[in-house]
Design a protein around this motif. Structure first.
Motif, mmCIF file in Angstrom:
data_model
loop_
_atom_site.group_PDB
_atom_site.id
_atom_site.type_symbol
_atom_site.label_atom_id
_atom_site.label_comp_id
_atom_site.label_asym_id
_atom_site.label_seq_id
_atom_site.Cartn_x
_atom_site.Cartn_y
_atom_site.Cartn_z
ATOM 1 N N PHE A 1 -10.690 -0.270 -6.307
ATOM 2 C CA PHE A 1 -10.428 -1.141 -7.260
ATOM 3 C C PHE A 1 -11.399 -0.797 -8.408
ATOM 4 O O PHE A 1 -12.359 -0.710 -8.210
ATOM 5 C CB PHE A 1 -10.851 -2.811 -6.733
ATOM 6 N N ASP A 2 -10.612 -0.568 -9.546
ATOM 7 C CA ASP A 2 -11.405 -0.589 -10.891
ATOM 8 C C ASP A 2 -11.081 -1.537 -11.736
ATOM 9 O O ASP A 2 -9.929 -2.020 -12.107
ATOM 10 C CB ASP A 2 -10.823 0.975 -11.373
ATOM 11 N N THR A 3 -12.208 -1.831 -12.554
ATOM 12 C CA THR A 3 -12.260 -2.761 -13.455
ATOM 13 C C THR A 3 -11.801 -2.462 -14.851
ATOM 14 O O THR A 3 -11.935 -1.116 -15.071
ATOM 15 C CB THR A 3 -13.646 -3.638 -13.555
ATOM 16 N N GLU A 4 -11.087 -2.952 -15.381
ATOM 17 C CA GLU A 4 -10.763 -2.914 -16.858
ATOM 18 C C GLU A 4 -11.594 -3.761 -18.000
ATOM 19 O O GLU A 4 -11.813 -3.547 -19.109
ATOM 20 C CB GLU A 4 -9.167 -2.960 -17.095
ATOM 21 N N SER B 1 -7.278 -3.060 -11.624
ATOM 22 C CA SER B 1 -6.177 -2.481 -10.788
ATOM 23 C C SER B 1 -6.849 -2.150 -9.449
ATOM 24 O O SER B 1 -7.844 -1.667 -9.212
ATOM 25 C CB SER B 1 -5.487 -1.221 -11.520
ATOM 26 N N VAL B 2 -6.060 -2.350 -8.502
ATOM 27 C CA VAL B 2 -6.169 -2.009 -6.998
ATOM 28 C C VAL B 2 -5.268 -0.923 -6.538
ATOM 29 O O VAL B 2 -3.985 -1.260 -6.960
ATOM 30 C CB VAL B 2 -6.385 -3.260 -6.067
ATOM 31 N N THR B 3 -5.763 0.111 -5.942
ATOM 32 C CA THR B 3 -4.887 0.912 -5.269
ATOM 33 C C THR B 3 -4.942 0.839 -3.899
ATOM 34 O O THR B 3 -5.822 1.128 -3.111
ATOM 35 C CB THR B 3 -5.182 2.485 -5.797
ATOM 36 N N ILE B 4 -3.784 0.737 -3.134
ATOM 37 C CA ILE B 4 -3.586 0.708 -1.817
ATOM 38 C C ILE B 4 -2.414 1.440 -1.347
ATOM 39 O O ILE B 4 -1.334 1.344 -1.980
ATOM 40 C CB ILE B 4 -3.599 -0.622 -1.195
ATOM 41 N N HIS B 5 -2.562 2.524 -0.449
ATOM 42 C CA HIS B 5 -1.376 3.147 0.033
ATOM 43 C C HIS B 5 -0.752 3.902 -1.086
ATOM 44 O O HIS B 5 0.668 4.073 -1.080
ATOM 45 C CB HIS B 5 -0.410 2.158 0.919
ATOM 46 N N GLY B 6 -1.333 4.229 -2.122
ATOM 47 C CA GLY B 6 -0.742 5.075 -3.161
ATOM 48 C C GLY B 6 -0.034 4.345 -4.155
ATOM 49 O O GLY B 6 0.442 4.791 -4.979
ATOM 50 N N THR B 7 -0.115 3.092 -4.225
ATOM 51 C CA THR B 7 0.602 2.067 -4.903
ATOM 52 C C THR B 7 -0.552 1.438 -5.727
ATOM 53 O O THR B 7 -1.509 0.839 -5.287
ATOM 54 C CB THR B 7 1.325 1.253 -4.195
ATOM 55 N N THR B 8 -0.716 1.407 -7.123
ATOM 56 C CA THR B 8 -1.492 0.731 -7.854
ATOM 57 C C THR B 8 -0.902 -0.539 -8.468
ATOM 58 O O THR B 8 0.109 -0.372 -9.303
ATOM 59 C CB THR B 8 -2.036 1.784 -9.055
ATOM 60 N N LEU C 1 -14.990 -0.046 -6.734
ATOM 61 C CA LEU C 1 -15.077 -0.434 -5.346
ATOM 62 C C LEU C 1 -14.186 0.803 -4.772
ATOM 63 O O LEU C 1 -12.970 0.936 -5.072
ATOM 64 C CB LEU C 1 -14.673 -1.706 -4.876
ATOM 65 N N VAL C 2 -14.660 1.650 -3.609
ATOM 66 C CA VAL C 2 -13.841 2.738 -3.017
ATOM 67 C C VAL C 2 -14.303 2.438 -1.338
ATOM 68 O O VAL C 2 -15.335 2.361 -0.901
ATOM 69 C CB VAL C 2 -14.171 3.928 -3.344
ATOM 70 N N VAL C 3 -13.267 2.268 -0.746
ATOM 71 C CA VAL C 3 -13.022 1.910 0.458
ATOM 72 C C VAL C 3 -12.686 3.089 1.419
ATOM 73 O O VAL C 3 -11.737 3.514 1.211
ATOM 74 C CB VAL C 3 -12.454 0.675 0.892
ATOM 75 N N ASP C 4 -13.356 3.623 2.458
ATOM 76 C CA ASP C 4 -12.811 4.707 3.315
ATOM 77 C C ASP C 4 -11.799 4.098 4.509
ATOM 78 O O ASP C 4 -12.440 3.232 5.431
ATOM 79 C CB ASP C 4 -14.092 5.251 4.047
ATOM 80 N N VAL C 5 -10.634 4.201 4.323
ATOM 81 C CA VAL C 5 -9.715 3.555 5.094
ATOM 82 C C VAL C 5 -10.074 3.850 6.766
ATOM 83 O O VAL C 5 -10.081 2.838 7.681
ATOM 84 C CB VAL C 5 -8.147 3.888 4.932
#
Length: 181
Positions: A100-103, A117-124, A55-59
């Motif tokens: 959000f990328d599934t493993e 894992s989810v990445t928000i604000h450069g933090t995963t 999932l990719v979201v355009d902020v």
């Protein structure tokens, strides 16, 4: 086994964030409903089983839908100010996407557990999501709701009046989508 993929966008679903209000002046603030107008989910299938999802979201597609509570109703111009403050808190110019990328994806009663894992604000950070899946009229209806703590991703919740009124650190993310079976 045949490999296939789905692409879901805001045309097939909705991605919303619900905020709370904190601080001594919390009764003055609004509980917000925020939506993202631009997002894309890719689901990879092997036969009848999903094997990967992203999932990719355009902020900067963030939109303030409504504000409940508060001393006065949230007006159109105030929604614009809230949007601007949210984009600043998320540092949207530096971090234009949330992902959000599934493993792994495993079946559950009534759906699937997506671990990744989810990445928000450069933090995963690691994240598991329980996705409910139901069939209605030849459509798969998917939904999930998950709590996200902003400060765990380096996001400082917006505040006013020297912190006496602030957006609650924990927000709730709700995802719903429909796709032909």
């Amino acid at each position: 086994m045949t490999d296939t993929s789905w692409t879901l966008t805001a045309a097939e679903g909705e991605l919303q964030i619900f905020t709370g209000v904190g601080g001594p002046a919390a009764k003055m603030g609004h509980r917000l409903t925020i939506t993202f107008a631009s997002w894309q989910a890719q689901v990879q299938w092997r036969g009848d089983e999903p094997v990967a999802a992203r999932l990719v979201v355009d902020v900067d597609s963030l939109q303030v839908v409504r504000g409940e509570g508060g001393v006065t109703p949230l007006t159109g111009p105030e929604k614009g100010v809230v949007r601007s403050n949210a984009l600043k808190s998320l540092d949207a110019k530096k971090f234009p996407q949330i992902s959000f990328d599934t493993e792994s994806i495993s079946p559950t009663t009534g759906g699937y557990r997506l671990a990744g894992s989810v990445t928000i604000h450069g933090t995963t950070r690691p994240q598991s999501v329980d996705l409910a899946v139901e069939e209605h009229d030849g459509m798969w209806v998917m939904s999930t709701e998950v709590a996200v703590v902003q400060t765990e991703f380096g996001v400082k919740p917006y505040s006013l009046f020297v912190g006496t009124l602030k957006v609650a650190d924990e927000v709730t993310l709700r995802f719903t989508a429909r796709h032909p079976r």
